[in-house]
Structures are given as structure tokens and as C-alpha cells.
Scaffold this active site. Structure first.
Site, PDB file in Angstrom:
ATOM      1  N   CYS A  25      -7.724   1.995   7.011  1.00  0.00           N
ATOM      2  CA  CYS A  25      -6.502   2.661   6.539  1.00  0.00           C
ATOM      3  C   CYS A  25      -6.674   3.234   5.137  1.00  0.00           C
ATOM      4  CB  CYS A  25      -5.330   1.675   6.555  1.00  0.00           C
ATOM      5  SG  CYS A  25      -4.842   1.151   8.208  1.00  0.00           S
ATOM      6  N   CYS A  80      -0.339   0.900  -4.421  1.00  0.00           N
ATOM      7  CA  CYS A  80      -1.505   0.182  -4.945  1.00  0.00           C
ATOM      8  C   CYS A  80      -1.071  -1.085  -5.690  1.00  0.00           C
ATOM      9  CB  CYS A  80      -2.314   1.083  -5.874  1.00  0.00           C
ATOM     10  SG  CYS A  80      -3.023   2.524  -5.048  1.00  0.00           S
TER      11      CYS A  80
END
Length: 300
Positions: free
Chosen positions: A35, A106
Site C-alpha cells: 500500500c 504519516c
């Protein structure tokens, strides 16, 4: 190209605590190389005081993923595990002096890796490892509990914000309806109504000079820098990647060692491609050098 703070750039070019911690007794793994983002966080915790004495990371992802992982290890070293669990994804972003909205996922990945590592240390099953619950986004394997949790903790109200924080909805878009349903449910609890046409508030406009397109030599140097940042993760698995040539926006590479012929080779190439697109701000296609047209290979 996204506007990164000096601190993000510093942690990307000079990551702190990269690599696995020796004698680690806590390990948290989140994400998936297929991914585009994966993080393995290792901790050494003092069993008597529960203080995190050392922390290290191995990240496969973009510059923001590396910077978020790096700064997270700096934040939590010296904390007790209970104190570390209070660290939020917003704390990670704030310590980096901000992340672009499109890169907030993130910081979320860093928080999840920390939770997973603490659960591993305590011999518990990580309650947010997404094995339960309906899978909403199949492109990036994001389920309902994760989306709901991120919406609540970060006060999100639009599909675009959910995508920025989780990647859900950033692929084929077929999951947007499911995301909207979750948003509507969470907002109803807040006493608000969901508006599918709403957009996140635009950041204040900045006056930036026009940036000249990169020359071929500049592209090659930047590509080499990106590949170098990814090598620790690849070498940890006994592999590597070598730049062979750049023709326009097609990047030809050789997969080396364990990466050569690996079943995950195509996923690795996809991860490299995503990193180049995100870090250089333009589209690149990454293909094996074996597929290089004969006339190009002959002139190399």
C-alpha cells in the site's frame, strides 16, 4: 510539490534512530509495503521502571513517513510506556512544525505503531489492529474502526480530510459513500450535520517564486537520494535496488538480492514509484531494467 518545514527536511535527510533496536522487547508493525507505507517500531523498555530506554524505526514510505517515524522515536525516549501512549498524531505533526494536510496519515501511522509496540510489550492484542470491523477502503486496507477513531480524535468533517489522515478514499474512490456514512454518524453525535459538498478550510496563501522544472541531471540526483533513503528497509530484508537509467519520466531499476524475483517485487516497485511521485512532485513510472527497450539499452 508540498511545502515541508525545515524540521521535516532535517528528519528526512538526517533521520534519528533509524534501524532496529538491539535487545528490543517491544515491537509494533503497521501498514503494508504493497500500500506504499509501512513502519516497524522497536523499543527497549526497562521492565522495572517501564521507561523507554531506546527506540528505533524501519520505515518504507515517503519523506513525511520517515520524518514522522524519526521524530516519534525522539519524543518517546525517556518516557514511561503510559506517558508514550498519551502522544497523539497531532503531537508528532506539531513536533515537526507541521505536515502538509495530504501527509497527516504519516503521523497517524506513527501513533498506531507506538500503540502496537506497547501492546506487544504488555503481551496484549492491539485493539486497533483492524482485524475486526468492516473493511471500508480496499485499496489501502482501511476499516471502519480506524476511520471512526481518526475522525473523532482529529475532529475531521470531510471525506478529503479522512483521506489525508488515513489514505482511505485515495484510490478508486468507491469507498467514499462508506466514509460519508461514518462521517454523518460521528457528526450526528457532535450535534452537527454532514455536508458532502464541504471542503477543508484552505490554508493561508503563500507567496512562492516559480520553480523551474528539474533538469535530467537534477532528476537523477533526486531519484538517487530517494532510493538511498529506502535502502535500509530493503537491505534489512536482504535486498536492494539500483538505478539503471532515467528516460523522460520512466525510471529503470534493477532489483538486487532478495528483491530480485521476490513475490513482492511488483509491490516494492510500486512503493518506489509512489515515493518518487510524492518527493519530486511529478509523475514517474518505475519499471525493471529488463523491460528497457532494446534501442535505449544499447545506447546506455
Amino acid at each position: 510539490m508540498w511545502d515541508y518545514s525545515d524540521k521535516v527536511k532535517d528528519h528526512f535527510f538526517n533521520p534519528k534512530n533509524a534501524g532496529a533496536v538491539e535487545n528490543a522487547n517491544a515491537i509494533g508493525e503497521v501498514g503494508s509495503i504493497s500500500c506504499g507505507d509501512a513502519l516497524r517500531l522497536t523499543l527497549r523498555v526497562n521492565d522495572e521502571t517501564e521507561i523507554i530506554e531506546d527506540a528505533g524505526f524501519q520505515t518504507f514510505g515517503c519523506g513525511s513517513a520517515i520524518a514522522s517515524s524519526s521524530v516519534l522515536t525522539e519524543i518517546i525516549k525517556g518516557m514511561t510506556v503510559d506517558q508514550a501512549l498519551e502522544v497523539t498524531n497531532q503531537d508528532i505533526a506539531d513536533e515537526l512544525e507541521g505536515l502538509p494536510p495530504e501527509k497527516m496519515h504519516c503521523s497517524v501511522m506513527g501513533r498506531e505503531a507506538l500503540q502496537a509496540a506497547v501492546a506487544n510489550y504488555r503481551g496484549e492484542v492491539w485493539k486497533d489492529d483492524h482485524e475486526e470491523g468492516a473493511l471500508i477502503c480496499r485499496c489501502f486496507a482501511v476499516d471502519e474502526p480506524m476511520i471512526r477513531d481518526v475522525i473523532i480524535k482529529n475532529n475531521l468533517s470531510t471525506v478529503e480530510e479522512v483521506t489525508n489522515y488515513t489514505k482511505a478514499g485515495g484510490g478508486c474512490s468507491s469507498c467514499h459513500e462508506g466514509i460519508e456514512e461514518i462521517l454523518a454518524d460521528v457528526l450526528a453525535v457532535r450535534g452537527e450535520s454532514f455536508d458532502a459538498t464541504a471542503k477543508p478550510a484552505a490554508p493561508a496563501a503563500k507567496s512562492t517564486p516559480a520553480v523551474a522544472p528539474l533538469t535530467t541531471v537534477q532528476k537523477i540526483k533526486r531519484i538517487e537520494m530517494v532510493l538511498e533513503s529506502m535502502r535500509p528497509m530493503l537491505k534489512a530484508d536482504g535486498g536492494d535496488v539500483e538505478l539503471v537509467d532515467v528516460v523522460g519520466n520512466t525510471v529503470y531499476v534493477n532489483m538486487i538480492g532478495a528483491c530480485s524475483g521476490c513475490q513482492m517485487a511488483s509491490a516494492t516497485l510500486g512503493g518506489v514509484q509512489q515515493r518518487l511521485i510524492e518527493d519530486l512532485g511529478e509523475f514517474f513510472k518505475v519499471v525493471p531494467a529488463s523491460q528497457m527497450p532494446t534501442q535505449i539499452a544499447a545506447g546506455a
